[in-house]
Design a protein around this motif. Structure first.
Motif, PDB file in Angstrom:
ATOM      1  N   LYS A 118       9.436   1.313   2.348  1.00 10.56           N
ATOM      2  CA  LYS A 118       9.686   1.922   3.652  1.00 10.56           C
ATOM      3  C   LYS A 118       8.348   2.327   4.255  1.00 10.56           C
ATOM      4  N   THR A 119       8.108   1.889   5.474  1.00 17.24           N
ATOM      5  CA  THR A 119       6.843   2.143   6.152  1.00 17.24           C
ATOM      6  C   THR A 119       7.098   3.011   7.372  1.00 17.24           C
ATOM      7  N   ARG A 120       6.249   4.002   7.546  1.00 16.55           N
ATOM      8  CA  ARG A 120       6.355   4.903   8.686  1.00 16.55           C
ATOM      9  C   ARG A 120       5.028   4.913   9.444  1.00 16.55           C
ATOM     10  N   SER A 121       5.098   5.004  10.762  1.00 16.55           N
ATOM     11  CA  SER A 121       3.880   5.111  11.564  1.00 16.55           C
ATOM     12  C   SER A 121       3.440   6.567  11.698  1.00 16.55           C
ATOM     13  N   SER A 122       4.365   7.493  11.426  1.00 15.83           N
ATOM     14  CA  SER A 122       4.039   8.918  11.440  1.00 15.83           C
ATOM     15  C   SER A 122       5.066   9.644  10.579  1.00 15.83           C
ATOM     16  N   GLY A 123       4.834  10.914  10.355  1.00 14.03           N
ATOM     17  CA  GLY A 123       5.767  11.720   9.579  1.00 14.03           C
ATOM     18  C   GLY A 123       6.850  12.360  10.423  1.00 14.03           C
ATOM     19  N   LEU A 173       0.714  -4.082   1.996  1.00  9.47           N
ATOM     20  CA  LEU A 173      -0.056  -3.053   1.304  1.00  9.47           C
ATOM     21  C   LEU A 173       0.515  -2.768  -0.084  1.00  9.47           C
ATOM     22  N   VAL A 174       1.833  -2.703  -0.173  1.00 10.58           N
ATOM     23  CA  VAL A 174       2.464  -2.444  -1.470  1.00 10.58           C
ATOM     24  C   VAL A 174       2.260  -3.639  -2.400  1.00 10.58           C
ATOM     25  N   GLU A 175       2.352  -4.834  -1.860  1.00 10.73           N
ATOM     26  CA  GLU A 175       2.086  -6.030  -2.663  1.00 10.73           C
ATOM     27  C   GLU A 175       0.672  -5.960  -3.243  1.00 10.73           C
ATOM     28  N   ARG A 176      -0.296  -5.574  -2.435  1.00 13.29           N
ATOM     29  CA  ARG A 176      -1.681  -5.436  -2.901  1.00 13.29           C
ATOM     30  C   ARG A 176      -1.774  -4.359  -3.985  1.00 13.29           C
ATOM     31  N   TRP A 177      -1.046  -3.256  -3.806  1.00 11.37           N
ATOM     32  CA  TRP A 177      -1.028  -2.177  -4.793  1.00 11.37           C
ATOM     33  C   TRP A 177      -0.606  -2.719  -6.155  1.00 11.37           C
ATOM     34  N   TYR A 178       0.480  -3.495  -6.177  1.00 10.35           N
ATOM     35  CA  TYR A 178       0.949  -4.088  -7.435  1.00 10.35           C
ATOM     36  C   TYR A 178      -0.076  -5.080  -7.989  1.00 10.35           C
ATOM     37  N   ALA A 179      -0.617  -5.938  -7.140  1.00 10.60           N
ATOM     38  CA  ALA A 179      -1.588  -6.946  -7.593  1.00 10.60           C
ATOM     39  C   ALA A 179      -2.801  -6.282  -8.241  1.00 10.60           C
ATOM     40  N   GLU A 180      -3.260  -5.187  -7.675  1.00 10.82           N
ATOM     41  CA  GLU A 180      -4.415  -4.469  -8.229  1.00 10.82           C
ATOM     42  C   GLU A 180      -4.127  -3.898  -9.610  1.00 10.82           C
ATOM     43  N   ARG A 181      -2.868  -3.782  -9.946  1.00 11.93           N
ATOM     44  CA  ARG A 181      -2.470  -3.243 -11.250  1.00 11.93           C
ATOM     45  C   ARG A 181      -1.996  -4.342 -12.194  1.00 11.93           C
ATOM     46  N   GLY A 182      -2.215  -5.585 -11.815  1.00 12.51           N
ATOM     47  CA  GLY A 182      -1.919  -6.709 -12.695  1.00 12.51           C
ATOM     48  C   GLY A 182      -0.535  -7.312 -12.579  1.00 12.51           C
ATOM     49  N   MET A 191       2.407   5.146   4.789  1.00 11.79           N
ATOM     50  CA  MET A 191       2.117   5.791   6.061  1.00 11.79           C
ATOM     51  C   MET A 191       0.637   5.560   6.339  1.00 11.79           C
ATOM     52  N   GLY A 192       0.362   4.857   7.428  1.00 12.22           N
ATOM     53  CA  GLY A 192      -1.019   4.474   7.702  1.00 12.22           C
ATOM     54  C   GLY A 192      -1.486   3.499   6.639  1.00 12.22           C
ATOM     55  N   ARG A 193      -2.579   3.840   5.962  1.00 15.14           N
ATOM     56  CA  ARG A 193      -3.076   3.012   4.868  1.00 15.14           C
ATOM     57  C   ARG A 193      -2.742   3.636   3.504  1.00 15.14           C
ATOM     58  N   THR A 194      -1.958   4.717   3.519  1.00 16.08           N
ATOM     59  CA  THR A 194      -1.615   5.415   2.288  1.00 16.08           C
ATOM     60  C   THR A 194      -0.343   4.827   1.683  1.00 16.08           C
ATOM     61  N   VAL A 195      -0.472   4.397   0.435  1.00 14.04           N
ATOM     62  CA  VAL A 195       0.654   3.806  -0.300  1.00 14.04           C
ATOM     63  C   VAL A 195       0.998   4.718  -1.460  1.00 14.04           C
ATOM     64  N   GLU A 196       2.268   5.099  -1.559  1.00 10.63           N
ATOM     65  CA  GLU A 196       2.769   5.850  -2.689  1.00 10.63           C
ATOM     66  C   GLU A 196       3.895   5.046  -3.308  1.00 10.63           C
ATOM     67  N   VAL A 197       3.852   4.866  -4.615  1.00 12.26           N
ATOM     68  CA  VAL A 197       4.902   4.130  -5.306  1.00 12.26           C
ATOM     69  C   VAL A 197       5.477   5.014  -6.394  1.00 12.26           C
ATOM     70  N   LEU A 198       6.795   5.171  -6.372  1.00 14.32           N
ATOM     71  CA  LEU A 198       7.499   5.891  -7.429  1.00 14.32           C
ATOM     72  C   LEU A 198       8.076   4.841  -8.365  1.00 14.32           C
TER      73      LEU A 198
END
Length: 114
Positions: free
Chosen positions: A55-60, A15-24, A103-110
């Motif tokens: 870091k991936t979590r299945s829940s909080g 998912l994070v890889e896709r996030w970066y790819a979508e931003r070029g 978390m789930g399908r939510t990706v946050e990148v700092l």
């Protein structure tokens, strides 16, 4: 590490890889390993090299993925990134360390997290 945890980690990294790819960004390495550790993702936008700890979590229940990227983990990532650069002959532009929490399908990148 259990197969379930490994699968969850791979899912988050995709998912994070896709996030970066979508931003070029272009992925240079996934799960790059050496004797001192592993880098989850190494990407570039052409001029800037980015090392991302995911870091991936299945829940909080145990907090966010960001909370798991401790000062000690940050130091480890920097050491492994230095080894990556040593083995690859360096980099001629800026270098940045990002942190990603999934978390789930939510990706946050700092960006520039440490």
């Amino acid at each position: 590490m259990s197969a379930q945890r490994q699968a969850l980690g791979r899912y988050g990294e995709r998912l994070v890889e896709r996030w970066y790819a979508e931003r070029g960004y272009r992925v240079l390495e996934r799960n790059w390993r050496c004797a001192t550790g592993e880098l989850d993702l190494i990407v570039t936008d052409g001029s800037q090299l980015v090392v991302c700890e995911v870091k991936t979590r299945s829940s909080g229940r145990f907090g966010t993925g960001f909370e798991a990227i401790t000062a000690r983990k940050q130091q480890q990532v920097r050491r492994v990134a230095a080894e990556y650069l040593r083995q690859r002959g360096g980099w001629r532009g800026p270098i940045r360390c990002d942190a990603a929490s999934v978390m789930g399908r939510t990706v946050e990148v700092l960006t520039g997290a440490f």
